[in-house]
Design a protein around this motif. Structure first.
Motif, PDB file in Angstrom:
ATOM      1  N   PRO A  44      -1.704 -10.457  -3.465  1.00 36.04           N
ATOM      2  CA  PRO A  44      -0.446 -11.137  -3.185  1.00 36.04           C
ATOM      3  C   PRO A  44      -0.332 -11.402  -1.687  1.00 36.04           C
ATOM      4  O   PRO A  44      -0.774 -10.592  -0.873  1.00 36.04           O
ATOM      5  N   PRO A  45       0.268 -12.519  -1.325  1.00 30.20           N
ATOM      6  CA  PRO A  45       0.358 -12.858   0.098  1.00 30.20           C
ATOM      7  C   PRO A  45       1.446 -12.069   0.811  1.00 30.20           C
ATOM      8  O   PRO A  45       2.462 -11.724   0.222  1.00 30.20           O
ATOM      9  N   CYS A  46       1.223 -11.801   2.070  1.00 36.05           N
ATOM     10  CA  CYS A  46       2.261 -11.204   2.907  1.00 36.05           C
ATOM     11  C   CYS A  46       3.365 -12.249   3.054  1.00 36.05           C
ATOM     12  O   CYS A  46       3.066 -13.430   3.281  1.00 36.05           O
ATOM     13  N   PRO A  98      -3.568 -11.473   2.774  1.00 35.82           N
ATOM     14  CA  PRO A  98      -3.117 -10.704   1.617  1.00 35.82           C
ATOM     15  C   PRO A  98      -2.534  -9.363   2.058  1.00 35.82           C
ATOM     16  O   PRO A  98      -2.870  -8.846   3.122  1.00 35.82           O
ATOM     17  N   LEU A  99      -1.677  -8.822   1.229  1.00 39.77           N
ATOM     18  CA  LEU A  99      -1.176  -7.469   1.443  1.00 39.77           C
ATOM     19  C   LEU A  99      -2.304  -6.482   1.155  1.00 39.77           C
ATOM     20  O   LEU A  99      -3.273  -6.817   0.468  1.00 39.77           O
ATOM     21  N   SER A 100      -2.184  -5.266   1.653  1.00 37.12           N
ATOM     22  CA  SER A 100      -3.176  -4.212   1.408  1.00 37.12           C
ATOM     23  C   SER A 100      -2.610  -3.200   0.434  1.00 37.12           C
ATOM     24  O   SER A 100      -1.429  -2.854   0.487  1.00 37.12           O
ATOM     25  N   ALA A 101      -3.476  -2.697  -0.447  1.00 38.14           N
ATOM     26  CA  ALA A 101      -3.100  -1.644  -1.389  1.00 38.14           C
ATOM     27  C   ALA A 101      -3.337  -0.296  -0.729  1.00 38.14           C
ATOM     28  O   ALA A 101      -4.468   0.009  -0.333  1.00 38.14           O
ATOM     29  N   VAL A 102      -2.284   0.498  -0.586  1.00 43.69           N
ATOM     30  CA  VAL A 102      -2.384   1.806   0.067  1.00 43.69           C
ATOM     31  C   VAL A 102      -1.550   2.830  -0.698  1.00 43.69           C
ATOM     32  O   VAL A 102      -0.670   2.469  -1.481  1.00 43.69           O
ATOM     33  N   VAL A 156       1.064   5.809   0.149  1.00 38.86           N
ATOM     34  CA  VAL A 156       1.912   6.393   1.182  1.00 38.86           C
ATOM     35  C   VAL A 156       2.876   7.364   0.506  1.00 38.86           C
ATOM     36  O   VAL A 156       3.604   6.964  -0.409  1.00 38.86           O
ATOM     37  N   ALA A 157       2.847   8.606   0.946  1.00 39.82           N
ATOM     38  CA  ALA A 157       3.740   9.635   0.400  1.00 39.82           C
ATOM     39  C   ALA A 157       3.684   9.695  -1.128  1.00 39.82           C
ATOM     40  O   ALA A 157       4.712   9.789  -1.796  1.00 39.82           O
ATOM     41  N   GLY A 158       2.471   9.572  -1.679  1.00 37.62           N
ATOM     42  CA  GLY A 158       2.293   9.682  -3.118  1.00 37.62           C
ATOM     43  C   GLY A 158       2.682   8.460  -3.918  1.00 37.62           C
ATOM     44  O   GLY A 158       2.764   8.515  -5.141  1.00 37.62           O
ATOM     45  N   LYS A 159       2.898   7.324  -3.241  1.00 41.23           N
ATOM     46  CA  LYS A 159       3.260   6.082  -3.934  1.00 41.23           C
ATOM     47  C   LYS A 159       2.255   4.988  -3.604  1.00 41.23           C
ATOM     48  O   LYS A 159       1.854   4.833  -2.448  1.00 41.23           O
ATOM     49  N   ALA A 160       1.861   4.220  -4.614  1.00 40.33           N
ATOM     50  CA  ALA A 160       0.947   3.093  -4.423  1.00 40.33           C
ATOM     51  C   ALA A 160       1.769   1.877  -4.007  1.00 40.33           C
ATOM     52  O   ALA A 160       2.674   1.454  -4.727  1.00 40.33           O
ATOM     53  N   LEU A 161       1.455   1.336  -2.832  1.00 37.26           N
ATOM     54  CA  LEU A 161       2.238   0.239  -2.265  1.00 37.26           C
ATOM     55  C   LEU A 161       1.359  -0.928  -1.829  1.00 37.26           C
ATOM     56  O   LEU A 161       0.230  -0.732  -1.408  1.00 37.26           O
ATOM     57  N   TRP A 162       1.939  -2.139  -1.918  1.00 33.45           N
ATOM     58  CA  TRP A 162       1.394  -3.304  -1.226  1.00 33.45           C
ATOM     59  C   TRP A 162       2.052  -3.294   0.155  1.00 33.45           C
ATOM     60  O   TRP A 162       3.283  -3.228   0.242  1.00 33.45           O
ATOM     61  N   HIS A 213       6.336  -3.677   8.555  1.00 29.68           N
ATOM     62  CA  HIS A 213       6.833  -5.038   8.368  1.00 29.68           C
ATOM     63  C   HIS A 213       7.258  -5.279   6.919  1.00 29.68           C
ATOM     64  O   HIS A 213       8.327  -5.813   6.645  1.00 29.68           O
ATOM     65  N   PHE A 214       6.392  -4.891   5.985  1.00 29.02           N
ATOM     66  CA  PHE A 214       6.667  -5.163   4.576  1.00 29.02           C
ATOM     67  C   PHE A 214       5.924  -4.149   3.725  1.00 29.02           C
ATOM     68  O   PHE A 214       4.761  -3.842   3.981  1.00 29.02           O
TER      69      PHE A 214
END
Length: 155
Positions: free
Chosen positions: A115-117, A123-127, A129-135, A143-144
C-alpha cells in the motif's frame, strides 16, 4: 497469542486485498520441509488451495490440518514466493512476515507501491511495534502507521 494455519491463510488473503495484485493469483499452504523451496505440493503435505480472480471479493478457502511449521505460498505471474512460519509464533510476527514477503513480490510484478504511503511515492513498510503488526512510513518517523490486519480479524 499464537496463530493457526487457517488464521494465517485468512490474513494472507486480507493482505493481498490491500496490495491489489494485478491479474490472478493463488494462495496455498503446505508443511515446511527441507525441499519446500518450490511451490509444489508433495505427497502427504497439508494443503489448502485458493484461486482468486481479480473480480472476486470474498474468496473461500478450504480448512487445513494444523501442527508444525508451514509455508504459505503466493503464486502469481508465473512465479511464486513463500513465507515460512510456525504455529506457535506470535500473530504479529506472522502477519508482518506475510505482508513483507507478499508486498515485495507484488511490487516486483506490478511496479506499483502498495500500500502506498499517504503523502509519499513509496510503499509502506510492514513492521512489528509493541506486539502489533503495522504498515508504517519508512522515511519519516511517526508520520503514518496503521494495523496491517484489524484487531477483529486477528481472533
Amino acid at each position: 497469542m499464537t496463530c493457526s494455519l487457517n488464521q494465517a491463510l485468512g490474513w494472507a488473503e486480507e493482505i493481498l486485498r490491500q496490495l491489489s495484485p494485478p491479474g490472478d493469483y493463488r494462495l496455498f499452504a503446505e508443511e515446511h520441509t527441507e525441499t519446500a523451496g518450490e511451490a509444489t505440493s508433495s505427497a502427504g503435505a497439508y494443503s489448502s488451495n485458493l484461486t482468486i480472480t481479480w473480480d472476486e471479493m470474498e474468496p473461500q478457502s478450504t480448512p487445513v490440518q494444523s501442527g508444525g511449521e508451514f509455508v504459505i505460498w503466493l503464486e502469481m505471474d508465473g512465479g511464486s514466493v513463500g513465507a515460512v512460519f510456525q504455529e506457535d509464533e506470535a500473530e504479529a510476527e506472522v502477519i508482518a512476515r506475510l505482508a513483507d514477503q507478499f508486498q515485495d513480490y507484488v511490487l516486483e510484478v506490478s511496479g506499483s507501491p502498495a500500500p502506498p504511503c499517504p503523502e509519499h511515492q513509496h510503499p509502506l513498510s510492514a513492521v512489528v511495534v509493541a506486539g502489533k503488526a503495522l504498515w508504517t512510513c519508512p522515511k519519516v518517523e511517526n508520520h503514518f502507521s496503521r494495523p496491517i490486519i484489524s484487531a477483529a480479524a486477528t481472533h
